[in-house]
Design an enzyme around this catalytic site. Structure first.
Site, short mmCIF file in Angstrom:
data_model
loop_
_atom_site.label_atom_id
_atom_site.label_comp_id
_atom_site.label_asym_id
_atom_site.label_seq_id
_atom_site.Cartn_x
_atom_site.Cartn_y
_atom_site.Cartn_z
N SER A 1 0.87 -1.19 0.00
CA SER A 1 0.00 0.00 0.00
C SER A 1 0.89 1.23 0.00
O SER A 1 2.08 1.13 0.29
CB SER A 1 -0.88 0.02 1.25
N ASP A 2 0.33 2.38 -0.31
CA ASP A 2 1.09 3.60 -0.03
C ASP A 2 0.86 3.93 1.44
O ASP A 2 0.04 3.32 2.12
CB ASP A 2 0.67 4.75 -0.96
N TRP A 3 1.61 4.88 1.92
CA TRP A 3 1.62 5.20 3.35
C TRP A 3 0.19 5.47 3.86
O TRP A 3 -0.42 6.46 3.48
CB TRP A 3 2.52 6.42 3.57
N ALA A 4 -0.30 4.58 4.69
CA ALA A 4 -1.64 4.72 5.31
C ALA A 4 -2.78 4.75 4.31
O ALA A 4 -3.89 5.17 4.64
CB ALA A 4 -1.69 5.95 6.21
N SER A 5 -2.53 4.30 3.09
CA SER A 5 -3.61 4.39 2.09
C SER A 5 -4.75 3.41 2.39
O SER A 5 -5.87 3.61 1.92
CB SER A 5 -3.08 4.19 0.67
#
Ligand code: NOJ
Length: 747
Positions: free
Chosen positions: A284-288
């Site tokens: 995932s992207d950061w906290a996505s």
């Protein structure tokens, strides 16, 4: 404790012996069969690590809990851990203390180098030099791996048509063909021929998919890409990366058809893992994952975890969603354990591919780290690609190259800056490590007088909410103007500070920031012999300069060797050869602006207003895609086209008719004149970078196959339609000679 560690080692040694001879898939299956559900979920969990140098205790977040999770084997990877000592210490926790001792992946944003910085990726893309780009990624991998990093979150392969988006500095520009070639080169550079070597690292193509279409160029904004554009423009570089065996793909903060990309089954399961048969894993992207709830797509973190995992997102970066909720979701039957097994198998496979099970500390050698970081071979390569990245935009009165007799003034805050040229994304580099323009001139022994002219930004910290750009203080103007009066030529270094582009740095005004435009105009009044040296992380709107300033050199942010590269070009030691990978608009109002647009129903200029145009601006860009000059001239011959059973071949001869030897990037575009789906007015389908001595002539030949002539339908089906095509060749996307051909059928 000691006996426990020894026992773990003994067990893993026995396992390794048993595993010898097994295929990676068998090894993965074997290991998976020994794992508890919690341990499997742990592999899908990634934590950020800001670790104290003296110990592994995280300073931020729930440090104690993270540490406990490491010991239990509930963490699959960490990001942002710097230096061999820290990496080793953390790896030791999982290897020695967790039940199965599965090594961690250490991820980091190695975007254009570690300690030695190459030009920002957009700049490198202007070189169109795939070998040099691959080599640059290779060096980034060598340096990063020497610090313990084994996985980079690069290359960013998002195609973007919007220079307001600060992240265009991180990518390959606006074109899917060039972008795909560059994606491939970068993946090959990072991963090398042997992933198990200790100087290669796993690459990540990001952000899947369509993140370059962030609405109005605003970071983290909604994305809206129709399927036709998705398949033909956004996806090709990702597909190229997958075909190059990229080990991971990062999803994005954007939406696809109203669904967050992180939760999009169509993108991740159907296209990536299904149609393309991608074998690596999705991060995932950061906290996505967590942000899916903020988008209004899921009720809470638990539902976000469920949707993301089912959609095919294998690892959670900093949402704490998987570690908190996956177990419960499996136990209550909302997620099938097979889904978890599949994700974990993909992650383990990458770890096996890297050889981490044979030696979890293979990247942890302090001597190597010391030897390799910033070493002189890397500086040479950084200088080579920095020179190749420079684009000469204008040289009307031939102020360049300068001659020995010229009395030179260098003016501009950026000329003396040793940090800004490093650009954004510089995880391992130190401030003040770039060669400034002044130092570049000093090295070549070129005399000059310097004045700063103005201050560009107040305070130089990268992550402040608003960088304070000086918009009213003209201190320094008078001295600069007085100096300008006394010299033959002025090298005026203006543009964006390196902190003004990159992630989270969207802009609505793409002019020269602060008081720099005023400085430029004031100096022009007293001496028009200006060589404007632009430093910036994205295309700028500079219509005034393009009209009045005789010479403009685009130097982007060129990394560690910046000043040396610029001085070599200005003095003619190197003849510039770069070409723009992204269109320069005349004004922000034209954005999105790109060369491979469709023809409208009202394209032709009319005496009335009812045609596709602006009433206050031209339609054309200031500088088109593919544009860039040289100190010499290249004469393009007549194009010969022949159609064979294998495809089309197009050739022509190019002659260097000027006074300097140099390189030219010859470009081939096609137009499918009529097809079921409207095709762009031109599409890049080939390029060749050639070197010609003064007076030399060379033959350039392009071969086109079905692969070049077709396109994807909105359903993702690749199709080629017979009929008329234009074959166009020239030095940029604007100045092209055309031959029309007719293809009777595609077999
Ligand atoms: C967010 C960015 O969008 C992504 O590209 C990057 O890799 C992660 N942060 C980790 O730094």
């Amino acid at each position: 404790m000691v006996s426990k560690i020894n026992l773990t080692y003994l067990l893993s040694a026995i396992c390794s012996i048993v595993m010898i001879g097994q295929s990676v898939d068998q090894k993965v299956a074997d290991l998976l069969s020994k794992m508890t559900l919690e341990e499997k979920i742990g592999q899908m969990n990634q934590y950020n690590g800001f670790w104290e140098v003296t110990g592994p205790a995280p300073k931020e977040g729930n440090a104690k809990e993270k540490y406990e999770h490491l010991k239990k084997g509930w963490v699959g990877s960490v990001l942002n851990v710097r230096g061999v000592d820290n990496v080793k210490r953390i790896q030791e926790i999982v290897v020695n203390e967790s039940r199965l001792g599965i090594p961690l992946l250490f991820g980091s944003d190695i975007i254009h180098g570690y300690k030695t910085l190459a030009p920002i990726p957009l700049a490198e893309s202007a070189s169109w030099d795939l070998k040099a780009i691959e080599n640059s990624a290779r060096i980034a991998a060598i340096e990063a791996s020497s610090t313990g990093v084994n996985w980079t979150f690069a290359p960013m392969v998002d195609i973007s048509r919007d220079p307001r988006w600060g992240r265009v500095m991180e990518g390959g520009g606006e074109d899917p063909f060039l972008g795909s070639a560059i994606a491939k080169a970068r993946v090959n550079g990072f991963q090398g021929n042997d992933l198990t070597a200790n100087n290669t690292i796993a690459a990540t193509a990001k952000h899947f998919a369509g993140y370059g279409f962030s609405e109005s160029g605003r970071e983290y904004n909604t994305t809206n890409v129709d399927d036709y554009t998705l398949y033909n423009v956004a996806l090709p570089p990702f597909k190229a990366a997958v075909e190059s065996n990229v080990q991971s793909i990062m999803n994005s903060f954007g939406l696809y058809n109203g669904v967050p990309a992180t939760g999009s089954k169509k993108l991740q399961r159907n296209i990536l893992k299904g149609d393309w048969n991608f074998k690596g894993f999705v991060i995932s992207d950061w906290a996505s994952i967590m942000e899916m709830t903020l988008h209004g797509h899921t009720t809470d973190l638990k539902e976000a975890a469920e949707k993301a995992a089912i959609a095919g997102c294998d690892m959670d970066m900093e949402s704490y969603a998987y570690i908190k909720h996956l177990k419960e979701l499996v136990q209550e039957g909302s997620i099938n354990e097979n889904t978890i097994d599949e994700a974990v198998s993909r992650i383990l496979k990458v770890k096996f591919n890297l050889g981490l099970f044979d030696d979890p500390y293979k990247y942890c050698n302090a001597d190597r780290e010391k030897d390799l970081l910033f070493n002189s071979k890397h500086q040479d390569a950084a200088l080579d690609i920095a020179k190749k990245s420079i684009v000469l935009l204008k040289n009307d009165t031939k102020l360049l190259p300068i001659s020995k007799q010229d009395r030179i003034a260098i003016i501009g805050d950026l000329a003396d800056d040793k940090t800004s040229p490093l650009g954004s994304w510089r995880i391992g580099s130190d401030d003040e490590t770039a060669i400034s323009v002044l130092e570049g001139f000093d090295k070549l022994g070129i005399p000059y007088q310097y004045e700063k002219g103005c201050t560009l930004i107040n305070g130089k910290t990268e992550f402040t909410q608003e960088l304070s750009i000086n918009t009213n203080n003209k201190t320094g103007f008078t001295e600069a103007i007085e100096l300008a009066k006394k010299v033959d030529k002025i090298i005026l270094v203006l543009g964006e500070h390196g902190f003004i582009s990159g992630e989270g740095r969207s802009r609505t005004d793409l002019g020269l920031p602060g008081v720099q435009q005023q400085l430029l105009e004031e100096i022009y009044k007293v001496n028009s012999n200006i060589i404007l040296v632009l430093m910036n992380g994205r295309p700028l709107t500079i219509p005034w300069a393009a009209k009045y300033i005789p010479t403009i050199l685009e130097t982007w942010q060129l990394g560690t060797q910046s000043g040396n590269a610029i001085a070599e070009v200005i003095t003619g030691k190197y003849n510039p050869s770069g070409k723009l990978p992204m269109t320069f608009p005349r004004s922000v109002g034209q954005i999105p602006i790109y060369y491979n647009q469709f023809s409208t129903g009202r394209q032709e200029k009319q005496p009335h207003v009812f045609w596709s145009h602006y009433i206050d601006e031209e339609n054309t860009p200031l500088y088109p895609f593919g544009y860039g000059l040289s100190y010499t001239n290249f004469e393009y011959g007549k194009i010969n086209v022949s159609i064979t059973a294998d495809g089309i071949s197009a050739s022509l001869s190019i002659k260097n008719t000027g006074e300097f030897s140099g390189e030219e990037i010859v470009q081939l575009y096609i137009q499918d004149i009529k097809s079921s789906y409207v095709r762009p007015i031109k599409e890049l389908k080939g390029f060749e970078k050639i070197y010609l001595e003064k007076g030399e002539r060379k033959q350039v030949k392009f071969s086109l196959t079905k692969e070049h002539l077709g396109y994807y339908t909105p359903e993702g089906k690749y199709t080629c339609e017979a009929g008329e095509f234009n074959i166009m060749i020239g030095p940029n996307s604007r100045e092209l000679s055309t031959v029309k051909i007719n293809i009777a059928n595609f077999n």
